[in-house]
Design an enzyme around this catalytic site. Sequence first.
Site, PDB file in Angstrom:
ATOM      1  CE  LYS A 190      -0.429  -4.836  -0.002  1.00  0.00           C
ATOM      2  NZ  LYS A 190       0.445  -6.013   0.147  1.00  0.00           N
ATOM      3  CE  LYS A 212       3.673  -6.236   3.306  1.00  0.00           C
ATOM      4  NZ  LYS A 212       2.557  -5.816   4.170  1.00  0.00           N
ATOM      5  N   GLY A 215       0.800  -1.215   0.000  1.00  0.00           N
ATOM      6  CA  GLY A 215       0.000   0.000   0.000  1.00  0.00           C
ATOM      7  C   GLY A 215       0.836   1.269   0.000  1.00  0.00           C
ATOM      8  CG  ASN A 216       3.229   2.332   2.998  1.00  0.00           C
ATOM      9  OD1 ASN A 216       2.307   3.133   3.134  1.00  0.00           O
ATOM     10  ND2 ASN A 216       3.624   1.541   3.971  1.00  0.00           N
ATOM     11  CE  LYS A 224      -5.446  -4.243   4.466  1.00  0.00           C
ATOM     12  NZ  LYS A 224      -4.150  -4.866   4.196  1.00  0.00           N
TER      13      LYS A 224
END
Length: 307
Positions: free
Chosen positions: A207, A265, A9-10, A122
């Site tokens: 994600k 992740k 997201g970054n 989240k």
Amino acid sequence: MRIVVALGGNALLHRGERPDADVQQANIERVATAIAALAHEHEVVVTHGNGPQIGLLAMESAADPVLSAPYPLDLLGAQTEGMIGSLLVRTLHNALPGRRIAALVTHTVVRPDDPAFGRPTKFVGQVYSRETARSLAKRRGWHVARDTTGWRRVVPSPAPERIVETDTVHELLGTGTLVICAGGGGVPVTADRDSGALTGVEAVVDKDLTAALLAEDLKADFLLVLTDVPCVYSGYGTPDQRPVVDATPHDLRRSGYAAGSMGPKAEACARFVERTGGLAAIGALDAADEIVHGRAGTLIRPDLTVG
């Protein structure tokens, strides 16, 4: 190889940056450079995060006096897929002349009884001080929690069960198209048991877990999770911090990485490797090509069996 790339997201908005359009457009150049290096040699599917963007849209929607109620998260997620997908298509079009590139708004089916709906975890949106976060939570009915650098809004993150457009992605890949899809984990929907009708739900699907499911369904060879750190670290943030350059799914789960940062992740990579026997890796965006060639990042390989 067929590689599914999961952008953090970054990638478009780094921590502390203003969420302005020109900032994101500047950052996308680095993303395109990294992806283009892979796409010259491999078949690539790109997924991306949307935490900063969906948080911003949610805040704007909640504060808009024209609306009788804020837009739900599923529709805001669709907006971020379109916006980020457009940025990626334009930039990759310039980086890969002549290559077919398509961004696809993607829907992810979740279970309506997923326990995650009762436990928001989240992180979305920007970082606040404790006082500001608590004030926003009270005023807007948000759930907030402590992040690594402050306080942020948290929303439900149910597990992905099925990606509605997987067959479409597969067909696009067959034409040589670089596909951008499953942004923000995909638009979260439930499917009616009898009719199959889709209904949006108030959530943000993780994600990385969606990327792992997509990679499995597409029979990808490699799942590449790109983030803002060079690799996975054991004892992260402590004096005993050490880089992990090679791991198995068992190693990752035994280490117990934090649910709000490296945990999803690590779990995504573990699932993909376990279910497919393929390879996965976690590392920094700028080192994407080096990671695939085993010269950077953390490689996750199948557990060795004896017998």
